[in-house]
Design an enzyme around this catalytic site. Structure first.
Site, PDB file in Angstrom:
ATOM      1  CE  LYS A  29     -48.069 -31.831  41.654  1.00 27.70           C
ATOM      2  NZ  LYS A  29     -46.880 -32.206  40.844  1.00 27.70           N
ATOM      3  NE  ARG A  99     -47.405 -28.379  38.934  1.00 29.24           N
ATOM      4  CZ  ARG A  99     -48.043 -27.703  39.888  1.00 29.24           C
ATOM      5  NH1 ARG A  99     -49.139 -27.003  39.602  1.00 29.24           N
ATOM      6  NH2 ARG A  99     -47.621 -27.762  41.133  1.00 29.24           N
ATOM      7  N   GLY A 108     -40.264 -40.606  42.625  1.00 24.58           N
ATOM      8  CA  GLY A 108     -39.907 -41.472  41.503  1.00 24.58           C
ATOM      9  C   GLY A 108     -40.657 -41.095  40.246  1.00 24.58           C
ATOM     10  CG  MET A 110     -40.860 -36.618  34.228  1.00 25.41           C
ATOM     11  SD  MET A 110     -41.633 -36.053  32.716  1.00 25.41           S
ATOM     12  CE  MET A 110     -42.445 -34.586  33.300  1.00 25.41           C
ATOM     13  NE  ARG A 343     -47.790 -31.629  48.899  1.00 25.77           N
ATOM     14  CZ  ARG A 343     -46.708 -32.035  48.264  1.00 25.77           C
ATOM     15  NH1 ARG A 343     -46.751 -33.105  47.523  1.00 25.77           N
ATOM     16  NH2 ARG A 343     -45.585 -31.379  48.351  1.00 25.77           N
ATOM     17  CG  HIS A 461     -31.670 -59.429  76.088  1.00 27.05           C
ATOM     18  ND1 HIS A 461     -31.045 -58.501  76.886  1.00 27.05           N
ATOM     19  CD2 HIS A 461     -32.528 -60.115  76.879  1.00 27.05           C
ATOM     20  CE1 HIS A 461     -31.481 -58.647  78.123  1.00 27.05           C
ATOM     21  NE2 HIS A 461     -32.384 -59.614  78.151  1.00 27.05           N
ATOM     22  CB  SER A 769     -52.992 -63.603  78.955  1.00 24.96           C
ATOM     23  OG  SER A 769     -52.234 -62.555  78.399  1.00 24.96           O
ATOM     24  CB  CYS A 841     -49.575 -60.276  77.809  1.00 24.29           C
ATOM     25  SG  CYS A 841     -49.105 -62.011  77.793  1.00 24.29           S
ATOM     26  CE1 TYR A 861     -55.001 -58.375  79.239  1.00 26.89           C
ATOM     27  CE2 TYR A 861     -57.108 -59.294  79.927  1.00 26.89           C
ATOM     28  CZ  TYR A 861     -55.717 -59.382  79.862  1.00 26.89           C
ATOM     29  OH  TYR A 861     -55.066 -60.442  80.406  1.00 26.89           O
TER      30      TYR A 861
HETATM   31  P1  ADP Z   1     -43.898 -31.525  42.865  1.00 27.70           P
HETATM   32  O1  ADP Z   1     -44.924 -32.560  42.603  1.00 27.70           O
HETATM   33  O2  ADP Z   1     -42.525 -32.054  42.949  1.00 27.70           O
HETATM   34  O3  ADP Z   1     -44.272 -30.612  43.981  1.00 27.70           O
HETATM   35  P2  ADP Z   1     -44.827 -29.512  41.059  1.00 27.70           P
HETATM   36  O4  ADP Z   1     -45.566 -30.001  39.886  1.00 27.70           O
HETATM   37  O5  ADP Z   1     -45.639 -28.992  42.169  1.00 27.70           O
HETATM   38  O6  ADP Z   1     -43.834 -30.635  41.521  1.00 27.70           O
HETATM   39  O7  ADP Z   1     -43.831 -28.391  40.554  1.00 27.70           O
HETATM   40  C1  ADP Z   1     -42.789 -27.924  41.338  1.00 27.70           C
HETATM   41  C2  ADP Z   1     -42.767 -26.435  41.350  1.00 27.70           C
HETATM   42  O8  ADP Z   1     -42.723 -25.914  40.035  1.00 27.70           O
HETATM   43  C3  ADP Z   1     -43.993 -25.796  41.940  1.00 27.70           C
HETATM   44  O9  ADP Z   1     -43.921 -25.748  43.319  1.00 27.70           O
HETATM   45  C4  ADP Z   1     -43.952 -24.411  41.335  1.00 27.70           C
HETATM   46  O10 ADP Z   1     -43.102 -23.600  42.101  1.00 27.70           O
HETATM   47  C5  ADP Z   1     -43.352 -24.671  39.990  1.00 27.70           C
HETATM   48  N1  ADP Z   1     -44.410 -24.662  38.984  1.00 27.70           N
HETATM   49  C6  ADP Z   1     -45.107 -25.706  38.515  1.00 27.70           C
HETATM   50  N2  ADP Z   1     -46.023 -25.291  37.607  1.00 27.70           N
HETATM   51  C7  ADP Z   1     -45.872 -23.962  37.505  1.00 27.70           C
HETATM   52  C8  ADP Z   1     -46.531 -22.946  36.760  1.00 27.70           C
HETATM   53  N3  ADP Z   1     -47.517 -23.233  35.923  1.00 27.70           N
HETATM   54  N4  ADP Z   1     -46.127 -21.687  36.928  1.00 27.70           N
HETATM   55  C9  ADP Z   1     -45.113 -21.390  37.782  1.00 27.70           C
HETATM   56  N5  ADP Z   1     -44.470 -22.286  38.511  1.00 27.70           N
HETATM   57  C10 ADP Z   1     -44.838 -23.561  38.378  1.00 27.70           C
HETATM   58 MG    MG Z   2     -45.442 -29.296  44.235  1.00 25.69          MG
END
Ligand code: ADP
Ligand code: MG
Ligand code: MG
Length: 891
Positions: A29, A99, A108, A110, A343, A461, A769, A841, A861
């Site tokens: 990210k 994030r 898993g 945060m 991504r 089977h 084979s 095979c 092969y």
């Molecule tokens: P994930 O990894 O689960 O996709 P994100 O970090 O992308 O989580 O956050 C999920 C959502 O939160 C994003 O898709 C966006 O809509 C919102 N978000 C995250 N950061 C911001 C920000 N700085 N301003 C507005 N919305 C945000």
């Molecule tokens: Mg996201």
């Protein structure tokens, strides 16, 4: 770790410290946010704390390196300057999101915390500044909820409970129906929940909020869910997670704001069409959370034409920059577009193929890159009938997805019923539903469009046979209860009668009542093109395992370059054939056996003629009879009585024979080359049928290349015995017919001893084979049919990394193969001055990872079921492209 080290990377305002290549350091990210900033795409400014800080945190007793704090402070100051607001300033507040983000996307970790920086004072200021108190208080209550639940471990339910109570008290249905004053009340309630569960007040200092959130991200890296996910996916070697702190933009400021997620191309079909959803006046995860029904992205053109046009431009920029389909997240704040994430997008097999091929055409990538972009396994999606994606039927039960593809058909409860039904109504599809299947059922199984069993696992089977044919199959569906007496099947609370329609999805294991529409596979267009590119690159040939002209033709259509395994026993199960076969088995002496074999011979020959014709110009490896004879006789009294009647002998005689043939361990019993050694007339008949068929087809002007394969050889003497008889028979037929055909005689290497003595065996064999099903079975000492008791535990406990019957065990079985290839090739060269042809095979011939192994050990092969031929072709090309990168033994 020195204090001059850079721990914090800023982005925004058209520049960035980082870039896309720095995923290891900045997480996916963070690296892509930096890259987008540099590309001039509007991204709210922010900064990324590196994965090295996470690593240092765990190395250093959960303490951050000294230099992190000042670097974060500096980055905040920079952000404040760029945005023109200040963290914690009620008059002009900066709000941020926190994030998580590792190098690989990882469930898993945060959850994102939004609206950080709000407090009692700031929320007032925010309300004033925006003139929108509802918006301000809504943000605040969301922050207390998100911060409380994700950073402080308060159960989200407690907040949700207060929200529901308030809505009920106010008599409203939607969150959006709550007024600013309502939300003010809610904030107080949330604060009380927070205090009750954490023992302290909701922190009013934004810096304190920020650090608590940052630490929560680092702590989540070693959280149970994240650790478990990495263990299961065998992800290791990552430093940790990065933390992204980013200025908030608001999609929930009114009707000129919104938020959305999109793919730059259709991830289902791969079509070059913008694909996604958005919601007006919404924040964060609202689009995916299903709170309101989002609008399709194209609709944005109507609502916000300027924004939409800009978004289309960004779509183009991102694709031509990344040269890959992107999955994006964006927010519109009061008419201004911001990108929040990009991504590479997940896609179906068909989409992967189409996108890869079209990107080559567009000049974005070259053919080699395109070939590497498609996961061979995902081609399944293009090769089998699939449930019509438009169908809405809900599954009523789920079993083990044993062989992919979808099938609908009228329920039949026995193989005989399948045969009878197919004869009476050849055009009506049937679905065979059984507790389990056995070799006696193959005729009926072959006629069914799909197979459902209530017991058994992926190696049962039914599963193995169905996969071999590319027939959809679901096994081990415990909810299915079959009552053959009443001709009904109970599935949970539903009852289905024989003759009713049922549908299975072998890709997912789903079972559905009734007939669900399916769409047929085709190897054309983009798919065909990608396959051509693969063929140009690969050096490994791809053959198929097929026993019928229809399967042979199908495999050829899918690109098979010959047959690597034709199992002759499958030819003995047809109606008249099985009777002759049983006659042969029950016979008292050679003469009796010969008479029965004479009845079988025309059938065998006709089958070979059909296969040779279908494979005109390509080699066909035919394995002599392999399974133990008792597999051809029924084991129950009733069945035995019927057979006795058909054969004109007493029931007792059949019973005695079955008892005589009984084996304690059939897998290691009287089978393979042991059969034609004890009953040479069986081998004679088969060789005669092969050579006669070859001559007949040759006379029609076609090119025939039969390869006679002797199974289960462990000593060269066994091979010599059977081979000598075979040559004598072949020569006799050719002399009699006055025509010569070229043929080879070789052996399967499927007994460990054969691999170890491959030099001796190669002196007598014209090809090897590797029968890796048996070789795996005998190397591990696992009976393939009996692994279900312990294999699940072995996999769960990581005693084995994968099921060795699915992916070749390179460490153990692989060594035997390497020894076999090396010794065999050397000895053959010395003895006959020729290259020993080597193939595989077993079921592994269609497994991409195993195909790569076969390439590396220098096989000529691989051979796999018809439907896996394209998968093997692509895997073989990828094996060439991966050359130089060593294949590690330890996965
Ligand atoms: P994930 O990894 O689960 O996709 P994100 O970090 O992308 O989580 O956050 C999920 C959502 O939160 C994003 O898709 C966006 O809509 C919102 N978000 C995250 N950061 C911001 C920000 N700085 N301003 C507005 N919305 C945000
Ligand atoms: Mg996201
Ligand atoms: Mg075998």
């Amino acid at each position: 770790m020195s204090d001059s080290q850079k721990f914090v990377y800023s982005f925004g305002g058209g520049k960035a410290d980082g870039k896309a290549e720095m995923k290891t350091l900045l997480g996916g990210k963070g690296a892509n946010l930096a890259e987008m900033s540099v590309l001039g795409i509007p991204v709210p400014p922010g900064f990324t704390i590196t994965t090295e800080v996470c690593a240092a945190y765990y190395e250093g007793d959960k303490k951050l390196p000294e230099a992190v704090k000042p670097q974060v402070q500096a980055a905040i100051a920079e952000m404040e300057k760029l945005v023109g607001t200040k963290l914690g300033d009620p008059a002009n507040p900066l709000l941020v999101s926190v994030r998580s983000g590792a190098a690989l996307s990882m469930p898993g970790m945060m959850n994102t915390i939004l609206n950080l920086g709000l407090s009692d004072a700031v929320v007032e200021g925010m309300a004033k500044k925006t003139g929108n108190p509802r918006f301000a208080y809504d943000g605040y209550r969301r922050l207390i909820d998100m911060f409380g639940s994700t950073a402080m471990g308060v159960d989200h339910e407690h907040f949700e409970h207060e929200l529901e109570a308030l809505k009920q008290a106010k008599g409203v249905k939607n969150d959006t129906d709550l007024s600013a004053d309502d939300l003010k009340v809610l904030v107080e309630k949330y604060k009380a929940v927070y205090k009750a569960h954490t023992g302290s007040d909701f922190p009013q200092d934004p810096i304190e909020q920020l650090w608590a959130s940052i630490m929560a991200v680092f702590n989540s890296w070693m959280g149970k869910k994240a650790v478990e996910y990495r263990r299961i996916e065998r992800i290791s070697g990552l430093k940790g997670t990065a933390v992204n702190v980013q200025a908030m933009v608001f999609g929930n400021m009114g009707s000129n704001s919104g938020t959305g997620v999109a793919f730059t191309r259709d991830p289902n079909t791969g079509a070059d069409e913008f694909y996604g959803d958005y919601l007006i006046n919404a924040q964060g995860e609202d689009v995916v959370a299903g709170i309101r029904t989002p609008e399709p992205i194209a609709q944005l053109d109507q609502e916000m034409p300027k924004v939409y046009e800009q978004l289309l431009g960004i779509r183009k920029t991102l694709e031509s920059h990344y040269k890959e389909m992107q999955d994006i997240e964006f927010t519109v704040q009061d008419g201004t577009l911001y990108m929040l994430q990009t991504r590479s997008g997940k896609r179906t097999g068909s989409a992967a193929v189409r996108i890869a091929v079209e990107m080559v055409k567009e000049g974005l990538i070259d053919q080699k890159t395109a070939l590497q972009r498609v996961n061979p396994e995902s081609l399944n999606h293009l090769l089998l009938p699939q449930l019509d994606p438009k169908a809405k039927d809900k599954p009523v039960a789920q079993g083990i997805a044993a062989s992919p593809g979808a099938a609908s058909g009228k329920v039949v409860l026995s193989a005989e019923a399948a045969v009878a039904h197919a004869e009476a109504h050849p055009d009506v599809k049937i679905l065979l539903v059984r507790k389990e299947t056995s070799p006696e059922d193959v005729a009926g199984m072959h006629l069914a469009s799909g197979i459902l069993t209530s017991t058994g696992g992926k190696a049962s089977h039914a599963a193995v046979v169905a996969r071999g044919w590319g027939k959809p199959c679901v096994v081990g569906c415990e909810a299915v209860r079959i009552d053959e007496k009443t001709g009904t099947v109970r599935i949970g609370e539903h009852t289905v009668k024989a003759g009713d329609y049922l549908t299975i999805n072998g890709t997912t294991g789903d079972v559905m009542i009734g007939q669900v529409a399916t769409v047929a596979p085709s190897i054309s267009g983009h798919f065909a093109e990608l396959m051509e590119w693969a063929d140009k690159i690969r050096t490994l040939k791809v053959r198929t395992n097929a026993d019928t002209p229809i399967d042979s033709a199908k495999a050829r259509e899918f690109g098979a370059e010959g047959i690597g395994l034709c199992r002759t026993e499958h030819m003995f199960f047809g109606d008249q054939r099985i009777t002759a076969m049983r006659k042969m088995i029950v016979a008292d002496d050679v003469e009796g056996r010969k008479a029965a074999l004479a009845e079988l011979e025309p059938f065998q020959k006709a089958d070979f003629v059909g296969i040779f014709e279908a494979m005109d110009g390509l080699p066909v490896t035919i394995r002599l009879l392999d399974p133990p004879l008792h597999e051809f006789l029924p084991h129950d009294d009733k069945g035995q009585a019927e057979v006795a009647k058909q054969l004109g002998v007493t029931a007792q005689k059949v019973k005695d024979r079955v008892e005589q043939l009984h084996e304690f361990n059939p897998m290691l019993g009287f089978r393979g080359c042991r059969l034609p050694i004890v009953y040479p007339e069986i081998g004679d008949m088969q060789v005669r049928a092969i050579i006669e068929a070859a001559i007949e087809v040759k006379k029609k002007g076609k090119s025939v290349l039969p390869e006679i394969m002797i199974p289960l050889v462990g000593t060269v003497e066994e091979l010599v015995f059977v081979k000598t008889r075979a040559i004598a028979e072949a020569e006799a037929v050719m002399k009699q017919e006055g025509t010569k055909v070229d043929y080879l005689i070789g052996t399967m290497i499927e007994v460990p001893r054969a691999a170890l003595t491959a030099d001796k065996i190669a002196e007598e064999a014209e090809f090897f084979s590797f029968g890796t099903n048996d070789l795996t079975q005998m190397t591990f000492g696992f009976s393939r049919d009996d692994i279900k008791g312990f294999m699940p535990t072995y996999l769960r406990e990581k005693i084995l990394p994968v099921d060795p019957f699915q992916t070749l065990d390179a460490n153990g079985v692989g060594q035997l193969i390497e020894i076999g290839v090396a010794k065999g090739r050397k000895a053959r060269k010395e003895k006959a001055g020729e290259h020993l042809k080597v193939g595989i095979c077993g079921e592994h011939g269609g497994d991409p990872e195993s195909v790569a192994f076969c390439h590396v050990v220098g096989m000529d092969y691989v051979s796999c079921s018809p439907y896996r031929v394209p998968i093997a072709r692509l895997a073989a090309a990828q094996a060439v492209l991966a050359e130089g990168k060593t294949i590690s033994r330890d996965r």
